[in-house]
Design a protein around this motif. Structure first.
Motif, PDB file in Angstrom:
ATOM      1  N   THR A   1       0.746  -1.029  -0.019  1.00  0.00           N
ATOM      2  CA  THR A   1      -0.089   0.055   0.072  1.00  0.00           C
ATOM      3  C   THR A   1       0.829   0.826   0.425  1.00  0.00           C
ATOM      4  O   THR A   1       0.580   2.161  -0.990  1.00  0.00           O
ATOM      5  N   ALA A   2       2.064   1.254   0.881  1.00  0.00           N
ATOM      6  CA  ALA A   2       2.759   2.357   1.055  1.00  0.00           C
ATOM      7  C   ALA A   2       3.225   2.238  -0.537  1.00  0.00           C
ATOM      8  O   ALA A   2       3.062   3.829  -0.919  1.00  0.00           O
ATOM      9  N   LEU A   3       3.779   1.501  -1.834  1.00  0.00           N
ATOM     10  CA  LEU A   3       4.632   1.533  -2.643  1.00  0.00           C
ATOM     11  C   LEU A   3       3.629   2.171  -3.652  1.00  0.00           C
ATOM     12  O   LEU A   3       3.178   2.965  -4.807  1.00  0.00           O
ATOM     13  N   TYR A   4       2.567   1.743  -3.195  1.00  0.00           N
ATOM     14  CA  TYR A   4       1.686   1.966  -4.609  1.00  0.00           C
ATOM     15  C   TYR A   4       1.347   4.035  -3.748  1.00  0.00           C
ATOM     16  O   TYR A   4       0.786   4.207  -5.538  1.00  0.00           O
ATOM     17  N   VAL A   5       0.456   4.474  -2.550  1.00  0.00           N
ATOM     18  CA  VAL A   5       0.511   5.392  -2.968  1.00  0.00           C
ATOM     19  C   VAL A   5       1.955   6.832  -3.614  1.00  0.00           C
ATOM     20  O   VAL A   5       1.879   6.843  -4.136  1.00  0.00           O
ATOM     21  N   THR A   6       3.201   6.027  -2.639  1.00  0.00           N
ATOM     22  CA  THR A   6       4.338   6.756  -3.434  1.00  0.00           C
ATOM     23  C   THR A   6       4.617   6.495  -5.121  1.00  0.00           C
ATOM     24  O   THR A   6       4.830   8.053  -5.499  1.00  0.00           O
ATOM     25  N   THR A   7       4.290   5.873  -5.299  1.00  0.00           N
ATOM     26  CA  THR A   7       3.926   5.312  -6.954  1.00  0.00           C
ATOM     27  C   THR A   7       2.499   6.377  -7.973  1.00  0.00           C
ATOM     28  O   THR A   7       3.268   7.568  -8.015  1.00  0.00           O
ATOM     29  N   ASP A   8       1.970   6.104  -7.017  1.00  0.00           N
ATOM     30  CA  ASP A   8       0.826   7.203  -7.883  1.00  0.00           C
ATOM     31  C   ASP A   8       0.773   8.548  -7.549  1.00  0.00           C
ATOM     32  O   ASP A   8       0.612   9.614  -8.388  1.00  0.00           O
ATOM     33  N   ASP A   9       1.482   8.802  -6.178  1.00  0.00           N
ATOM     34  CA  ASP A   9       2.013  10.257  -6.100  1.00  0.00           C
ATOM     35  C   ASP A   9       3.302  10.961  -7.338  1.00  0.00           C
ATOM     36  O   ASP A   9       2.700  11.722  -7.591  1.00  0.00           O
ATOM     37  N   LEU A  10       4.299  10.268  -7.297  1.00  0.00           N
ATOM     38  CA  LEU A  10       4.716  10.378  -8.369  1.00  0.00           C
ATOM     39  C   LEU A  10       4.720  10.450  -9.597  1.00  0.00           C
ATOM     40  O   LEU A  10       4.697  11.068 -10.438  1.00  0.00           O
TER      41      LEU A  10
ATOM     42  N   LYS B   1       1.572  11.408 -10.443  1.00  0.00           N
ATOM     43  CA  LYS B   1       0.508  12.514 -10.271  1.00  0.00           C
ATOM     44  C   LYS B   1       1.436  13.551 -10.792  1.00  0.00           C
ATOM     45  O   LYS B   1       1.411  14.985 -11.364  1.00  0.00           O
ATOM     46  N   ASP B   2       2.908  13.890  -9.978  1.00  0.00           N
ATOM     47  CA  ASP B   2       3.777  14.534 -10.106  1.00  0.00           C
ATOM     48  C   ASP B   2       4.564  14.679 -11.788  1.00  0.00           C
ATOM     49  O   ASP B   2       4.980  15.927 -11.854  1.00  0.00           O
ATOM     50  N   ARG B   3       4.692  13.491 -12.174  1.00  0.00           N
ATOM     51  CA  ARG B   3       5.256  12.846 -13.158  1.00  0.00           C
ATOM     52  C   ARG B   3       4.872  12.644 -14.382  1.00  0.00           C
ATOM     53  O   ARG B   3       5.262  10.957 -14.594  1.00  0.00           O
ATOM     54  N   PRO B   4       3.892  13.106 -14.882  1.00  0.00           N
ATOM     55  CA  PRO B   4       3.054  12.312 -15.173  1.00  0.00           C
ATOM     56  C   PRO B   4       4.069  11.784 -17.136  1.00  0.00           C
ATOM     57  O   PRO B   4       3.551  10.676 -17.256  1.00  0.00           O
ATOM     58  N   ASP B   5       4.881  12.465 -16.715  1.00  0.00           N
ATOM     59  CA  ASP B   5       5.850  12.008 -18.598  1.00  0.00           C
ATOM     60  C   ASP B   5       6.859  10.478 -17.604  1.00  0.00           C
ATOM     61  O   ASP B   5       6.845  10.314 -18.785  1.00  0.00           O
ATOM     62  N   LEU B   6       6.696  10.142 -16.953  1.00  0.00           N
ATOM     63  CA  LEU B   6       7.997   9.555 -16.734  1.00  0.00           C
ATOM     64  C   LEU B   6       7.159   8.157 -16.450  1.00  0.00           C
ATOM     65  O   LEU B   6       7.122   6.716 -16.449  1.00  0.00           O
ATOM     66  N   ALA B   7       4.843   7.866 -17.108  1.00  0.00           N
ATOM     67  CA  ALA B   7       3.909   6.950 -17.074  1.00  0.00           C
ATOM     68  C   ALA B   7       4.933   6.463 -19.084  1.00  0.00           C
ATOM     69  O   ALA B   7       5.118   6.753 -19.904  1.00  0.00           O
ATOM     70  N   PRO B   8       4.270   5.009 -18.477  1.00  0.00           N
ATOM     71  CA  PRO B   8       4.490   4.401 -20.014  1.00  0.00           C
ATOM     72  C   PRO B   8       3.548   5.525 -21.414  1.00  0.00           C
ATOM     73  O   PRO B   8       3.183   5.510 -20.591  1.00  0.00           O
TER      74      PRO B   8
ATOM     75  N   ALA C   1       8.210   0.013 -19.346  1.00  0.00           N
ATOM     76  CA  ALA C   1       7.496   0.806 -17.520  1.00  0.00           C
ATOM     77  C   ALA C   1       9.070   0.644 -17.035  1.00  0.00           C
ATOM     78  O   ALA C   1       9.190   0.851 -15.977  1.00  0.00           O
ATOM     79  N   ALA C   2      10.093   0.481 -17.753  1.00  0.00           N
ATOM     80  CA  ALA C   2      11.474   0.081 -17.630  1.00  0.00           C
ATOM     81  C   ALA C   2      11.752   1.417 -16.940  1.00  0.00           C
ATOM     82  O   ALA C   2      12.964   1.222 -15.844  1.00  0.00           O
ATOM     83  N   GLU C   3      11.769   2.875 -16.929  1.00  0.00           N
ATOM     84  CA  GLU C   3      12.202   3.723 -16.608  1.00  0.00           C
ATOM     85  C   GLU C   3      11.827   4.652 -15.662  1.00  0.00           C
ATOM     86  O   GLU C   3      11.677   4.565 -14.673  1.00  0.00           O
ATOM     87  N   LEU C   4       9.984   4.065 -15.379  1.00  0.00           N
ATOM     88  CA  LEU C   4       9.140   4.308 -14.080  1.00  0.00           C
ATOM     89  C   LEU C   4       9.964   3.601 -13.310  1.00  0.00           C
ATOM     90  O   LEU C   4      10.014   3.680 -12.058  1.00  0.00           O
ATOM     91  N   LEU C   5      10.533   2.068 -13.488  1.00  0.00           N
ATOM     92  CA  LEU C   5      10.672   1.321 -12.769  1.00  0.00           C
ATOM     93  C   LEU C   5      12.380   1.321 -12.138  1.00  0.00           C
ATOM     94  O   LEU C   5      12.395   2.225 -10.660  1.00  0.00           O
ATOM     95  N   ARG C   6      12.897   2.155 -13.171  1.00  0.00           N
ATOM     96  CA  ARG C   6      14.335   3.467 -11.889  1.00  0.00           C
ATOM     97  C   ARG C   6      13.606   3.742 -11.582  1.00  0.00           C
ATOM     98  O   ARG C   6      14.985   4.332 -10.490  1.00  0.00           O
ATOM     99  N   ARG C   7      12.918   5.277 -11.501  1.00  0.00           N
ATOM    100  CA  ARG C   7      13.087   6.133 -10.990  1.00  0.00           C
ATOM    101  C   ARG C   7      12.657   6.176  -9.710  1.00  0.00           C
ATOM    102  O   ARG C   7      12.496   6.602  -8.914  1.00  0.00           O
ATOM    103  N   VAL C   8      11.957   5.096  -9.460  1.00  0.00           N
ATOM    104  CA  VAL C   8      10.857   4.264  -8.520  1.00  0.00           C
ATOM    105  C   VAL C   8      12.380   3.714  -7.235  1.00  0.00           C
ATOM    106  O   VAL C   8      12.401   4.066  -6.001  1.00  0.00           O
ATOM    107  N   THR C   9      12.595   3.163  -8.077  1.00  0.00           N
ATOM    108  CA  THR C   9      13.917   2.163  -7.167  1.00  0.00           C
ATOM    109  C   THR C   9      14.480   2.819  -7.090  1.00  0.00           C
ATOM    110  O   THR C   9      15.703   2.920  -6.029  1.00  0.00           O
ATOM    111  N   ARG C  10      15.342   4.156  -7.649  1.00  0.00           N
ATOM    112  CA  ARG C  10      16.116   4.811  -7.534  1.00  0.00           C
ATOM    113  C   ARG C  10      17.753   4.326  -8.140  1.00  0.00           C
ATOM    114  O   ARG C  10      18.728   4.306  -7.231  1.00  0.00           O
ATOM    115  N   TYR C  11      18.683   3.329  -8.432  1.00  0.00           N
ATOM    116  CA  TYR C  11      18.993   2.262  -8.754  1.00  0.00           C
ATOM    117  C   TYR C  11      19.385   0.939  -7.547  1.00  0.00           C
ATOM    118  O   TYR C  11      19.250   0.707  -7.302  1.00  0.00           O
ATOM    119  N   GLY C  12      21.307  -0.088  -8.349  1.00  0.00           N
ATOM    120  CA  GLY C  12      21.099  -1.123  -8.067  1.00  0.00           C
ATOM    121  C   GLY C  12      22.329  -2.414  -7.764  1.00  0.00           C
ATOM    122  O   GLY C  12      23.354  -1.501  -8.142  1.00  0.00           O
TER     123      GLY C  12
END
Length: 236
Positions: free
Chosen positions: A6-15, A17-24, A86-97
């Motif tokens: 739930t926490a990750l879903y809300v964080t990703t959803d908020d991201l 909304k702020d950065r719609p360009d990250l969506a596939p 969604a690779a770019e969105l994954l990268r932005r949510v993950t922030r790297y590895g």
């Protein structure tokens, strides 16, 4: 696990909304997808955390046990296609590895990761198996200069393959002290059993597992857990 999801879903959803360009990218006209991008990222994280290396088995499990979180689930081909886009969105949510060093030869790819002491990934590179770890690390530091500039005088802990006078001299010139203890251990999150068959598929599956690790550490920090890197609360 439900709380983390739930926490990750809300964080990703908020991201998004702020950065719609990250969506596939998808057509401007047509039916909106019933399965949102935030749900896709959350589902990918849960697959990695729960140790499902087969997407078919994972989706069967999700349909049987996770309907309270995901009322609608796409079929495997559609889910796989959307995850790759969604690779770019994954990268932005993950922030790297990171990939631990093994005392054996292998075919395939190598994941190089720079982490904080708590295990939080801050930079990563995916290379061929023959890539030199030292050159890759120097390239990572050059590509992400803020990692060094923001905190001068850092100590970097690496495995036994990070050696060499020229290499250590270059790190010292950047104000980095190198420690090289021998480290052993098995990998987490079934990293070696990613089942990717194409470069794009492997990259998505690696980022999926880095996302799981990052989400767990982030949630442990937010909830005041003593051991930030502990995954035991989320593997069942």
């Amino acid at each position: 696990m439900d709380i983390l999801a739930t926490a990750l879903y809300v964080t990703t959803d908020d991201l998004l909304k702020d950065r719609p360009d990250l969506a596939p990218r998808r057509p401007t006209v047509g039916i909106a997808p019933r399965f949102t991008d935030a749900e896709l990222i959350t589902l990918a994280m849960m697959q990695a955390m729960l140790g499902f290396t087969s997407e078919a088995r994972w989706l069967r499990h999700a349909r049987a046990h996770l309907r309270h979180l995901f009322p609608y689930l796409p079929q495997q081909p559609g889910c796989n296609k959307r995850l790759r886009k969604a690779a770019e969105l994954l990268r932005r949510v993950t922030r790297y590895g990171y990939c631990a060093s093994h005392s054996r030869f292998f075919w395939g790819l190598r994941l190089h990761l720079v982490c904080t002491l708590q295990g939080l990934p801050v930079a990563f590179a995916l290379t061929g198996a023959e890539a030199d770890e030292r050159e890759t690390l120097l390239d990572l530091l050059a590509a992400e200069p803020y990692l060094v500039a923001a905190r001068p005088g850092q100590t970097l802990i690496g495995d036994k393959n990070y050696f060499g006078r020229d290499f250590e001299r270059e790190l010292a010139q950047q104000g980095i002290r190198l420690l090289r203890p021998t480290r052993t251990g098995e990998g987490q999150l079934n990293l070696e059993r990613h089942r990717g068959r194409t470069p794009g598929g492997v990259i998505v599956r690696v980022m999926q597992r880095v996302l799981g690790l990052t989400a767990a550490i982030w949630h442990n920090d937010r909830t005041g857990q003593a051991i930030l890197r502990s995954l035991t609360s989320y593997d069942h």
